[in-house]
Structures are given as C-alpha cells and as structure tokens.
Enzyme design. Structure first.
Site, PDB file in Angstrom:
ATOM      1  N   PRO A  91       0.808  -1.226   0.000  1.00 19.59           N
ATOM      2  CA  PRO A  91       0.000   0.000   0.000  1.00 19.59           C
ATOM      3  C   PRO A  91       0.837   1.271   0.000  1.00 19.59           C
ATOM      4  O   PRO A  91       0.362   2.341  -0.384  1.00 19.59           O
ATOM      5  CB  PRO A  91      -0.828  -0.111   1.292  1.00 19.59           C
ATOM      6  CG  PRO A  91      -0.829  -1.549   1.638  1.00 19.59           C
ATOM      7  CD  PRO A  91       0.480  -2.090   1.159  1.00 19.59           C
ATOM      8  N   GLU A 118       0.828  -8.324   8.871  1.00 16.39           N
ATOM      9  CA  GLU A 118       0.965  -6.885   9.131  1.00 16.39           C
ATOM     10  C   GLU A 118       1.893  -6.203   8.141  1.00 16.39           C
ATOM     11  O   GLU A 118       1.721  -5.040   7.822  1.00 16.39           O
ATOM     12  CB  GLU A 118       1.488  -6.665  10.559  1.00 16.39           C
ATOM     13  CG  GLU A 118       1.583  -5.205  10.979  1.00 16.39           C
ATOM     14  CD  GLU A 118       0.227  -4.527  11.045  1.00 16.39           C
ATOM     15  OE1 GLU A 118       0.191  -3.287  10.967  1.00 16.39           O
ATOM     16  OE2 GLU A 118      -0.799  -5.249  11.162  1.00 16.39           O
ATOM     17  N   ARG A 156      -1.072  -8.094 -21.618  1.00 14.38           N
ATOM     18  CA  ARG A 156      -1.830  -7.712 -22.808  1.00 14.38           C
ATOM     19  C   ARG A 156      -1.059  -6.750 -23.705  1.00 14.38           C
ATOM     20  O   ARG A 156      -1.427  -6.545 -24.859  1.00 14.38           O
ATOM     21  CB  ARG A 156      -3.179  -7.098 -22.407  1.00 14.38           C
ATOM     22  CG  ARG A 156      -3.079  -5.768 -21.680  1.00 14.38           C
ATOM     23  CD  ARG A 156      -4.433  -5.291 -21.187  1.00 14.38           C
ATOM     24  NE  ARG A 156      -5.390  -5.078 -22.253  1.00 14.38           N
ATOM     25  CZ  ARG A 156      -5.444  -3.983 -22.999  1.00 14.38           C
ATOM     26  NH1 ARG A 156      -4.596  -3.000 -22.802  1.00 14.38           N
ATOM     27  NH2 ARG A 156      -6.349  -3.871 -23.947  1.00 14.38           N
ATOM     28  N   ASP A 171      -6.180   2.694 -25.919  1.00 18.56           N
ATOM     29  CA  ASP A 171      -6.821   2.443 -24.634  1.00 18.56           C
ATOM     30  C   ASP A 171      -6.840   3.707 -23.787  1.00 18.56           C
ATOM     31  O   ASP A 171      -5.995   4.593 -23.939  1.00 18.56           O
ATOM     32  CB  ASP A 171      -6.049   1.369 -23.849  1.00 18.56           C
ATOM     33  CG  ASP A 171      -6.243  -0.019 -24.405  1.00 18.56           C
ATOM     34  OD1 ASP A 171      -7.194  -0.205 -25.173  1.00 18.56           O
ATOM     35  OD2 ASP A 171      -5.456  -0.906 -24.056  1.00 18.56           O
TER      36      ASP A 171
END
Length: 247
Positions: A91, A118, A156, A171
């Site tokens: 994160p 954790e 991709r 895209d």
C-alpha cells in the site's frame, strides 16, 4: 518470451486468472511463462513458519526475510543472465498506472512478492526489491489480487498477444486521455441510433469525432489528466468547444 514468477502463500488463487482468456492465450503463444511459488517451501525451520512477532511490540505478524530472500535467489539462479524486476505489492508503493504497465512490459523477467499479515521485514524492502507498487489507496488482505491486476495489464501489452497490434494503442490512459465511445451493430437499437459520422465512411471525420469525444470524456470524468497533457492547437480548439457547450 517474458518470464513472470509470483511468490505467494496462496498460489492456488492464481490458477483461475492465469488459466483463462488473454493470459492463457499469451502463454500458449509463448509470449510469457508463469510460475507461482509458495515461498513457505523455502522456510528453514521445521514448522515452515514465514512470519514472526515484530521487534518492539505491536499488533500483527511480520513476514520474515529468510524465506523470501532464498526463494528469490532460487528463481534468479534458474533465470540465468537476465536481471529481474522484483516487485513488492505494498500500500505504500508507487501508484500503478498505464505508463508503469508499459514500462514493465519491456522487461524479460518480473517477480512479484505477495505479502500477508501486518507487513514485511524492512530488509526485504530495502535490499531485495526494485519496485514497490500499490494498485490504489486501500488495503487488501494480501498482495495476490494486486499482482493479478498488474500481470493482466502488462501481459496484454506484449507483442502478438492481442488480436491487433493497435488494440491497446488507443486504450484509456495510453494516449493520456480516456477512450472515446464505441458502437457496434445494429445501427439502431430500441430507437437509439449510432452517431451518423461513424456510418459515413469518412475516416478523417471519424478520427476527428473520436478525438473530440475522447477529449470530452476526459474533461467530464477526469479533468485532472488534462493538466499532464500538452494539447495540439486542434485539440485546444475542440476542448474550447466542449467547454462552451457545457455553459
């Protein structure tokens, strides 16, 4: 051929994703190979534990460095000369983007480390990984889902994976703008018609329409993206028209 290795305590999570659709076809075309390793196998204690309590106290458990360091060593020895990008799903990492996907798609070897508990022993972060990546400002129970997202977006982009080499060039985010609207047959459905310009066969007008609609969608939905793009004179004119239409 790109080589993708994944370190995970739950390798079975990847079978459904890697074994279907574009990701499976990419492997069948020898554009990529996948290997998902349970790094618990590398734990050097009899109970095969991979985590321990944090020094200094606190809640939760922390992943130990030894199993992950040894697993990476084994994978890199097998890979030979190519130096891998070692990606920590975290994160706290860099926010993942299409630009990052394009960058990673040029590599020969990617290794993803999917953590749980954790967090990681800081020595993994400081002395092993080359990239820390987050897929968004939220916390998941583990890094597996994040790794799947990144793998999908990277694979991709590999040559010959999609049906057309141009499939990904327009895209959303590849050009800096959000993608323009798409339509297909029938030309009229329940009274709803496809824009006439798309049926005209005039490719110049179609390209202009798509550019303007891409600008419109970006302005309305993600205007922050426009601050990062140097618009051409024609695009500036189109954007001014779009803004005026909204007044």
């Amino acid at each position: 051929m790109m080589k993708i290795d994944v370190l995970s305590l739950f390798p079975e999570m990847f079978s459904g994703v890697l074994g279907h659709s574009i990701l499976k076809k990419a492997e069948e075309k020898n554009a990529v190979s996948y290997k998902v390793v349970n790094f618990r196998e590398y734990a050097d204690n009899k109970h095969k534990t991979v985590d321990d309590y944090p020094y200094g106290g606190g809640a939760g458990m922390v992943l130990k460095p030894q199993p992950i360091f040894d697993a990476i060593t084994a994978l890199t020895e097998q890979a030979g000369a190519s130096k891998p990008r070692i990606i920590l799903l975290c994160p706290q990492g860099e926010r993942f983007s299409q630009r990052k996907a394009e960058e990673l798609s040029k590599e020969e070897h990617l290794i993803f480390i999917c953590g749980h508990y954790e967090g990681y022993d800081e020595r993994i972060r400081e002395h092993l990984v080359t990239d820390e990546i987050s897929i968004g400002d939220y916390v998941l129970t583990g890094g597996e889902l994040g790794a799947m997202v990144i793998i999908d977006s990277v694979v991709r982009l590999l040559p010959d994976v999609l049906g057309s080499e141009e499939s990904h060039l327009h895209d959303s985010f590849s050009t800096g703008f959000l993608e323009h609207p798409h339509y297909t047959r029938p030309a009229e459905f329940r009274g709803l018609k496809v824009p006439d310009v798309l049926l005209s066969g005039d490719h110049k007008r179609i390209d202009e329409w798509r550019t303007k609609e891409s600008l419109r969608r970006t302005y309305l939905r993600r205007s922050d993206l426009l601050d990062k793009i140097e618009l051409s004179d024609e695009q500036k004119k189109m954007l001014a028209e779009i803004v005026k239409e909204r007044e």
